[in-house]
Enzyme design. Sequence first.
Site, PDB file in Angstrom:
ATOM      1  N   ALA A   1      51.403  42.612  31.920  1.00 39.50           N
ATOM      2  CA  ALA A   1      51.219  43.948  31.322  1.00 39.50           C
ATOM      3  C   ALA A   1      49.916  44.587  31.785  1.00 39.50           C
ATOM      4  O   ALA A   1      49.538  45.658  31.307  1.00 39.50           O
ATOM      5  CB  ALA A   1      51.237  43.848  29.798  1.00 39.50           C
ATOM      6  N   GLY A   2      49.224  43.939  32.730  1.00 37.95           N
ATOM      7  CA  GLY A   2      47.907  44.442  33.157  1.00 37.95           C
ATOM      8  C   GLY A   2      48.017  45.447  34.288  1.00 37.95           C
ATOM      9  O   GLY A   2      49.105  45.792  34.759  1.00 37.95           O
TER      10      GLY A   2
ATOM     11  N   ILE B   1      47.001  45.359  37.591  1.00 38.81           N
ATOM     12  CA  ILE B   1      47.511  44.958  38.912  1.00 38.81           C
ATOM     13  C   ILE B   1      49.025  44.874  38.876  1.00 38.81           C
ATOM     14  O   ILE B   1      49.727  45.359  39.764  1.00 38.81           O
ATOM     15  CB  ILE B   1      46.896  43.603  39.356  1.00 38.81           C
ATOM     16  CG1 ILE B   1      45.394  43.758  39.592  1.00 38.81           C
ATOM     17  CG2 ILE B   1      47.588  43.057  40.597  1.00 38.81           C
ATOM     18  CD1 ILE B   1      44.665  42.472  39.945  1.00 38.81           C
TER      19      ILE B   1
ATOM     20  N   ARG C   1      31.586  37.908  39.999  1.00 40.39           N
ATOM     21  CA  ARG C   1      32.876  37.308  39.618  1.00 40.39           C
ATOM     22  C   ARG C   1      32.690  35.920  38.997  1.00 40.39           C
ATOM     23  O   ARG C   1      33.444  35.522  38.122  1.00 40.39           O
ATOM     24  CB  ARG C   1      33.811  37.233  40.822  1.00 40.39           C
ATOM     25  CG  ARG C   1      34.204  38.606  41.343  1.00 40.39           C
ATOM     26  CD  ARG C   1      35.257  38.482  42.413  1.00 40.39           C
ATOM     27  NE  ARG C   1      35.493  39.729  43.099  1.00 40.39           N
ATOM     28  CZ  ARG C   1      34.857  40.122  44.208  1.00 40.39           C
ATOM     29  NH1 ARG C   1      33.929  39.364  44.744  1.00 40.39           N
ATOM     30  NH2 ARG C   1      35.158  41.260  44.767  1.00 40.39           N
TER      31      ARG C   1
ATOM     32  N   ASN D   1      37.591  32.743  32.028  1.00 40.31           N
ATOM     33  CA  ASN D   1      38.949  32.704  32.587  1.00 40.31           C
ATOM     34  C   ASN D   1      39.421  31.305  32.945  1.00 40.31           C
ATOM     35  O   ASN D   1      40.632  31.063  33.038  1.00 40.31           O
ATOM     36  CB  ASN D   1      39.030  33.589  33.832  1.00 40.31           C
ATOM     37  CG  ASN D   1      39.048  35.074  33.477  1.00 40.31           C
ATOM     38  OD1 ASN D   1      39.396  35.433  32.355  1.00 40.31           O
ATOM     39  ND2 ASN D   1      38.674  35.915  34.413  1.00 40.31           N
TER      40      ASN D   1
ATOM     41  N   THR E   1      45.315  35.235  41.947  1.00 41.63           N
ATOM     42  CA  THR E   1      44.610  36.512  42.149  1.00 41.63           C
ATOM     43  C   THR E   1      43.519  36.678  41.093  1.00 41.63           C
ATOM     44  O   THR E   1      42.468  37.261  41.354  1.00 41.63           O
ATOM     45  CB  THR E   1      45.619  37.678  42.081  1.00 41.63           C
ATOM     46  OG1 THR E   1      46.536  37.548  43.172  1.00 41.63           O
ATOM     47  CG2 THR E   1      44.938  39.035  42.147  1.00 41.63           C
TER      48      THR E   1
ATOM     49  N   ASP F   1      40.164  41.252  50.840  1.00 41.66           N
ATOM     50  CA  ASP F   1      38.949  41.330  51.655  1.00 41.66           C
ATOM     51  C   ASP F   1      39.324  41.520  53.129  1.00 41.66           C
ATOM     52  O   ASP F   1      38.709  42.307  53.851  1.00 41.66           O
ATOM     53  CB  ASP F   1      38.123  40.048  51.481  1.00 41.66           C
ATOM     54  CG  ASP F   1      37.954  39.713  50.008  1.00 41.66           C
ATOM     55  OD1 ASP F   1      37.264  40.466  49.321  1.00 41.66           O
ATOM     56  OD2 ASP F   1      38.557  38.726  49.541  1.00 41.66           O
TER      57      ASP F   1
ATOM     58  N   ARG G   1      40.483  45.041  53.623  1.00 44.04           N
ATOM     59  CA  ARG G   1      39.321  45.935  53.589  1.00 44.04           C
ATOM     60  C   ARG G   1      38.587  45.884  54.932  1.00 44.04           C
ATOM     61  O   ARG G   1      38.180  46.909  55.491  1.00 44.04           O
ATOM     62  CB  ARG G   1      38.364  45.495  52.468  1.00 44.04           C
ATOM     63  CG  ARG G   1      38.892  45.798  51.088  1.00 44.04           C
ATOM     64  CD  ARG G   1      38.097  45.079  49.996  1.00 44.04           C
ATOM     65  NE  ARG G   1      38.493  45.540  48.678  1.00 44.04           N
ATOM     66  CZ  ARG G   1      38.200  44.926  47.541  1.00 44.04           C
ATOM     67  NH1 ARG G   1      37.490  43.802  47.558  1.00 44.04           N
ATOM     68  NH2 ARG G   1      38.587  45.422  46.390  1.00 44.04           N
TER      69      ARG G   1
ATOM     70  N   HIS H   1      36.034  34.500  47.572  1.00 42.81           N
ATOM     71  CA  HIS H   1      36.293  35.911  47.250  1.00 42.81           C
ATOM     72  C   HIS H   1      35.164  36.372  46.333  1.00 42.81           C
ATOM     73  O   HIS H   1      35.318  36.490  45.128  1.00 42.81           O
ATOM     74  CB  HIS H   1      37.658  36.067  46.572  1.00 42.81           C
ATOM     75  CG  HIS H   1      37.906  37.462  46.068  1.00 42.81           C
ATOM     76  ND1 HIS H   1      37.941  38.567  46.886  1.00 42.81           N
ATOM     77  CD2 HIS H   1      38.087  37.942  44.816  1.00 42.81           C
ATOM     78  CE1 HIS H   1      38.148  39.653  46.165  1.00 42.81           C
ATOM     79  NE2 HIS H   1      38.235  39.306  44.897  1.00 42.81           N
TER      80      HIS H   1
END
Length: 329
Positions: A13-14, A16, A97, A104, A128, A158, A161, A186
């Site tokens: 439901a987020g 991403i 992070r 998390n 992810t 990355d 990018r 990351h």
Amino acid sequence: MTTPVKIAVTGAAGQICYNLLFRIGSGSLLGDTPVELRLLEITPALKALEGVVMELDDCAFPNLTNIVIGDDPKEIFDGVNLAMLVGAMPRKAGMERADLLSKNGAIFTAQGQALNEVAADDVKVLVTGNPANTNALIAQRNAPDIPAERFNALTRLDHNRAMTQLAAKAGVSVNDITKLTIWGNHSSTQYPDIFHAEINGKPAAEVINDQAWLENDFIPTVAKRGAAIIEARGASSAASAANATVDHMRDWVLGTPEGNWASMAVPSDGSYGVPEGIISSFPCTVSNGEYSIVQGLEIDDFSRAKIDASTAELVEERQAVTELGLIEA
Ligand code: NAD
Ligand code: LMR
């Protein structure tokens, strides 16, 4: 009819996933192969997830055969062939992070254990949710019956990018660039390496020939792009993260193109002096669903120092989660 590929997605439901699920449904991941989505959320987010499912239904995707939602990892991961572990708290402005490790990390012990018990024998797991490399390590170490190499983390964002930054500098299309590599974590210590990259078959570093740009512009721009997006958007990258998640998993399942490679964070086998066991980004090729770390690249002193700094951070993160009791020493 072909048996659908069962794909688990967490954090459904987020932000991403509000992009990712629709990309999977529309065939960006597996083309015409039928898929079943197994969507995991925490209990308070299930109502919002029901809304997302209504929208998936309303797309009438021809190859999306079934959607199952729930808050119990053992039910959702039952028989899954692919697992995309997105669900985790994103960082806010001013955080690194690694600040998310304790918040998390625990999510990934429970999910690793559940995958170990109920996932299909061929499961491939891509993390992810941040800090992605070490979360993948936590899940892997809590799933001893699943081959260790089936746990990857996402550095494809990355990589993508870096592709765009290099293409802009060289005045070419991203289609003209091959063999770019992200090494390490990351995080802001990652090393985007153009020394093996090619632009229309020529060495990228020779085409660009601008060490000051490389050190003062390219590397920091790529490494700090996540923070720049949080600063600008007030929320962390979402659509580009979903796109990279699709790119990584599609290449892992269907293979990398001939003559090119992809950056994938995979368990180190000691290649290039990267400490064994940490989940670190390497140049990888994939065929028949199995990846291999590209071997034999020359690493000069500049690259060596950058790779060592990022992998040292991963070793520190491994130590931190060991001390938190999330993995055994
Ligand atoms: P978000 O807050 O919008 O969504 C996260 C979702 O995860 C929420 O709906 C939450 O309820 C759910 N969740 C939390 N704990 C869960 C659990 N135990 N099981 C299942 N679901 C759970 O965040 P987002 O923007 O979608 O980002 C998700 C994660 O991805 C963050 O950690 C973010 O930092 C990370 N991210 C990684 C990359 C990358 O390149 N690796 C890029 C962007 C974002
Ligand atoms: C990103 O790279 O955009 C994500 O990892 C989000 C973040 O925290 O930077």
